[in-house]
Scaffold this motif. Structure first.
Motif, PDB file in Angstrom:
ATOM      1  N   LEU A 397     112.196  37.767  54.224  1.00 46.89           N
ATOM      2  CA  LEU A 397     112.900  37.450  52.987  1.00 46.89           C
ATOM      3  C   LEU A 397     114.360  37.873  53.075  1.00 46.89           C
ATOM      4  N   ASP A 398     115.214  37.177  52.292  1.00 46.34           N
ATOM      5  CA  ASP A 398     116.605  37.604  52.246  1.00 46.34           C
ATOM      6  C   ASP A 398     116.700  38.860  51.389  1.00 46.34           C
ATOM      7  N   LEU A 399     117.894  39.448  51.328  1.00 50.10           N
ATOM      8  CA  LEU A 399     118.037  40.765  50.721  1.00 50.10           C
ATOM      9  C   LEU A 399     117.655  40.762  49.242  1.00 50.10           C
ATOM     10  N   VAL A 400     118.098  39.771  48.500  1.00 46.69           N
ATOM     11  CA  VAL A 400     117.795  39.712  47.066  1.00 46.69           C
ATOM     12  C   VAL A 400     116.296  39.586  46.835  1.00 46.69           C
ATOM     13  N   ASP A 401     115.638  38.725  47.607  1.00 53.32           N
ATOM     14  CA  ASP A 401     114.194  38.543  47.440  1.00 53.32           C
ATOM     15  C   ASP A 401     113.418  39.793  47.860  1.00 53.32           C
ATOM     16  N   GLN A 402     113.954  40.536  48.830  1.00 56.39           N
ATOM     17  CA  GLN A 402     113.304  41.790  49.212  1.00 56.39           C
ATOM     18  C   GLN A 402     113.260  42.751  48.026  1.00 56.39           C
ATOM     19  N   VAL A 403     114.423  42.947  47.407  1.00 54.49           N
ATOM     20  CA  VAL A 403     114.478  43.884  46.285  1.00 54.49           C
ATOM     21  C   VAL A 403     113.633  43.368  45.126  1.00 54.49           C
ATOM     22  N   ALA A 404     113.592  42.059  44.936  1.00 56.72           N
ATOM     23  CA  ALA A 404     112.764  41.479  43.874  1.00 56.72           C
ATOM     24  C   ALA A 404     111.285  41.773  44.127  1.00 56.72           C
ATOM     25  N   LEU A 405     110.851  41.724  45.399  1.00 59.82           N
ATOM     26  CA  LEU A 405     109.455  42.022  45.706  1.00 59.82           C
ATOM     27  C   LEU A 405     109.141  43.497  45.422  1.00 59.82           C
ATOM     28  N   VAL A 406     110.082  44.374  45.730  1.00 57.64           N
ATOM     29  CA  VAL A 406     109.894  45.794  45.406  1.00 57.64           C
ATOM     30  C   VAL A 406     109.813  45.967  43.883  1.00 57.64           C
ATOM     31  N   ASP A 407     110.656  45.246  43.164  1.00 62.19           N
ATOM     32  CA  ASP A 407     110.647  45.292  41.697  1.00 62.19           C
ATOM     33  C   ASP A 407     109.276  44.899  41.157  1.00 62.19           C
ATOM     34  N   GLN A 408     108.714  43.827  41.681  1.00 64.06           N
ATOM     35  CA  GLN A 408     107.398  43.372  41.225  1.00 64.06           C
ATOM     36  C   GLN A 408     106.306  44.382  41.544  1.00 64.06           C
ATOM     37  N   ALA A 409     106.386  44.984  42.751  1.00 64.77           N
ATOM     38  CA  ALA A 409     105.352  45.934  43.156  1.00 64.77           C
ATOM     39  C   ALA A 409     105.377  47.184  42.275  1.00 64.77           C
ATOM     40  N   VAL A 410     106.570  47.732  42.047  1.00 64.62           N
ATOM     41  CA  VAL A 410     106.671  48.960  41.248  1.00 64.62           C
ATOM     42  C   VAL A 410     106.287  48.682  39.792  1.00 64.62           C
ATOM     43  N   TYR A 411     106.770  47.563  39.241  1.00 66.86           N
ATOM     44  CA  TYR A 411     106.427  47.235  37.854  1.00 66.86           C
ATOM     45  C   TYR A 411     104.927  46.943  37.725  1.00 66.86           C
ATOM     46  N   GLY A 412     104.353  46.249  38.715  1.00 66.70           N
ATOM     47  CA  GLY A 412     102.935  45.910  38.644  1.00 66.70           C
ATOM     48  C   GLY A 412     102.039  47.130  38.585  1.00 66.70           C
ATOM     49  N   HIS A 413     102.446  48.227  39.190  1.00 64.37           N
ATOM     50  CA  HIS A 413     101.625  49.438  39.184  1.00 64.37           C
ATOM     51  C   HIS A 413     101.975  50.383  38.034  1.00 64.37           C
ATOM     52  N   HIS A 414     103.234  50.379  37.581  1.00 66.59           N
ATOM     53  CA  HIS A 414     103.645  51.405  36.621  1.00 66.59           C
ATOM     54  C   HIS A 414     104.165  50.834  35.297  1.00 66.59           C
ATOM     55  N   ARG A 415     104.273  49.529  35.171  1.00 66.86           N
ATOM     56  CA  ARG A 415     104.609  48.863  33.915  1.00 66.86           C
ATOM     57  C   ARG A 415     105.860  49.433  33.252  1.00 66.86           C
TER      58      ARG A 415
END
Length: 557
Positions: A397-415
């Motif tokens: 993934l490009d840099l923006v999409d990488q950070v977006a995936l991290v955003d989804q992972a952290v939000y998905g677990h901790h809301r």
């Protein structure tokens, strides 16, 4: 000589002979006393010839040759043609031969120690003092002009010894082997502490005596105010004293394995020739970093050796998930460091070389992360964020999409109850810029609290990075990347919020980085962190501080 003295000397001689024979039988029954004398001769010189051994043992050359043949057959020494005289045969101890020799020397010393035990009080003190003086004056001097060993052969022997070393004892084996290969009477190994301010003693040869009266392993040394520290900071050999001053000269060499590990120090033997002995020691020190790391694999000897105080569980978890502290590849060098507030665990750093994919060349990515949550939960949140980031890289993934995936992972677990500040930088290592060949493609994605500095020549400027919401706040944030106007020869310094918001502490960090403009990235990081700790005082920093220094090589380098 009166009869009483004569009788005492004869009795002492008999006791010495009996003790030596008993030691020989205990150590290696299949090796004769004459063969052990050959090992002893080689142990003093590292490399010898058959004719030199015959002269030292006062036997015929044919006798020395037969002894060498039997020891070679037993795997205790190697026979090889001398490089400078093919008609001469050199003898070199093997690892097994060194082990037999050390067992014999220990057994002999123990047997002679029993003689000292027969005396007590002032008589024993006087006798021990006399024995020490005899030992100081009887150390064999290397022949004038002699080379202890050739650098290449010494390095090969070092590799063999370390490959056979017990992982938990590898540092002790390293200093002992260096002493054997160079005939150095004293060798020490210091490791760079976790906070990069001191050198911690780890191993020395000879080993200190055991028991309540054991000698202390030594004190930690300042990196900024010691000869050992100078060797580490400059990355070169440092000599203190003159070779003519036997017992007073020390050589210090950095131990490196990509990054800085520590410093090896040694004293040359009496009669050593400066150029040849220094060449051997420098070659062994250069080779010692990789072999030491490999020999310690599977243990935490080196990691624990860098600590100056106990760690909390959170700090331990934090340290185990960090990325590499030093990377050098394709014209880019990166040094990173996390200086924790020891009751916390809220920051992390990561560096990874991402291989080329279709339509894109290889790149190097550096990330600083800071968890915004309760400290006890931070290590778990950081582990999730780092795992998601590393997985995003594998997906190409490009840099923006990488950070977006991290955003989804952290939000998905901790809301949204736990968020992470991030500064992620990508350096394209193979840019295709026909019209601007000096320019380097650099992108950055940053949230609040993270800062990036650009140093060009002697000038340091703060980069205006687009600020994004914290990672994990919503799970659908649209992140914006900033193109960094970097050129070959530039330096980037990334600072987490542990160095303070723009203000006094920020100015201190930026000033320390600017003053180290002519140093390598590892030294820049070390000086900035040392500056932070000096300002923090005895209580240490109030929050975790993460830093990365990135050097981009000038064109043609």
């Amino acid at each position: 000589m009166d009869e009483q003295l004569r009788a005492g000397l004869l009795h002492l001689s008999s006791l010495v002979v009996d003790g030596t024979e008993q030691a020989s039988a205990l150590v290696e029954p299949v090796v004769t006393a004459s063969q052990l004398r050959v090992l002893d001769h080689l142990g003093e010189r590292s490399v010898s010839t058959i004719s030199a051994a015959a002269e030292a043992l006062q036997v015929a050359v044919s006798t020395a040759s037969r002894l060498a043949d039997r020891l070679s057959a037993a795997g205790l020494l190697l026979r090889r043609d001398a490089a400078d005289n093919r008609r001469e045969v050199e003898l070199v101890l093997t690892r097994q031969g060194r082990e037999v020799l050390h067992r014999w020397l220990d057994a002999r010393a123990a047997a002679m120690g029993d003689l000292l035990a027969a005396a007590d009080g002032p008589d024993r003190d006087q006798l021990e003092d006399l024995v020490r003086r005899l030992g100081a004056t009887s150390a064999p001097a290397a022949p004038a002009g002699a080379v202890v060993s050739r650098p290449r052969d010494a390095v090969v022997d070092l590799h063999r010894a370390m490959a056979a070393a017990d992982p938990g004892q590898a540092p002790a084996v390293l200093v002992r082997t260096l002493a054997e290969l160079t005939a150095a009477p004293r060798v020490r190994l210091h490791l760079l502490s976790q906070d990069c301010r001191v050198l911690v003693p780890l191993a020395q040869w000879p080993q200190p005596a055991r028991g309540p009266a054991a000698a202390a392993p030594g004190q930690a040394l300042s990196v900024d105010a010691s000869a050992e520290g100078e060797a580490l900071r400059t990355g070169r050999l440092v000599v203190r004293g003159h070779f003519a001053e036997v017992g007073h000269v020390w050589l210090h060499a950095p131990v490196l394995d990509g990054g800085r590990i520590g410093v090896l120090s040694a004293q040359p033997p009496p009669g050593a020739v400066q150029e040849s002995w220094t060449d051997v020691f420098a070659a062994l020190a250069e080779a010692s970093g990789p072999v030491l790391v490999a020999a310690c694999a599977g243990t935490r000897v080196l990691q624990l050796g860098t600590r100056t105080h106990p760690w909390t569980v959170s700090a331990e978890m934090q340290a185990r998930q960090l990325g590499p502290r030093h990377v050098r590849t394709r014209g880019v060098e990166v040094a990173t460091h996390l200086e924790p507030a020891w009751d916390a665990a809220t920051d992390a750093h990561d560096t990874e070389l991402v291989p080329a994919t279709a339509g894109r060349g290889a790149c190097l990515e550096v990330a600083l992360l800071d968890c915004r949550t309760h400290r006890r939960r931070a290590p778990v949140v950081l582990a999730l964020a780092l795992g998601a980031l590393r997985h995003a890289r594998t997906l190409g993934l490009d840099l923006v999409d990488q950070v977006a995936l991290v955003d989804q992972a952290v939000y998905g677990h901790h809301r949204g109850e736990a968020t992470v500040d991030a500064l992620v930088v990508r350096l394209q290592l193979e840019p295709d810029l026909e019209h601007e060949p000096d320019r380097v493609a650099v992108q950055a994605v940053a949230t609040t609290g993270m800062r990036a500095l650009l140093q060009r020549g002697g000038r340091m400027t703060a980069l205006a990075l687009a600020e994004n919401d914290p990672v994990g706040a919503t799970g659908d944030t649209r992140f914006v990347a900033t193109e960094v106007p970097a050129l070959g020869g530039d330096r980037l310094v990334l600072l987490g919020d542990g160095f303070g918001d723009p203000g006094e502490s920020s100015v201190r960090a930026e000033g320390a980085a600017a003053r180290a403009f002519d140093q390598d990235p590892q030294e820049v990081v070390r000086q900035v962190v040392a500056n932070l700790l000096e300002a923090a005082g005895v209580d240490g920093p109030t929050q975790d501080a993460t830093i990365a220094c990135i050097d981009i090589a000038a064109p043609g380098r």
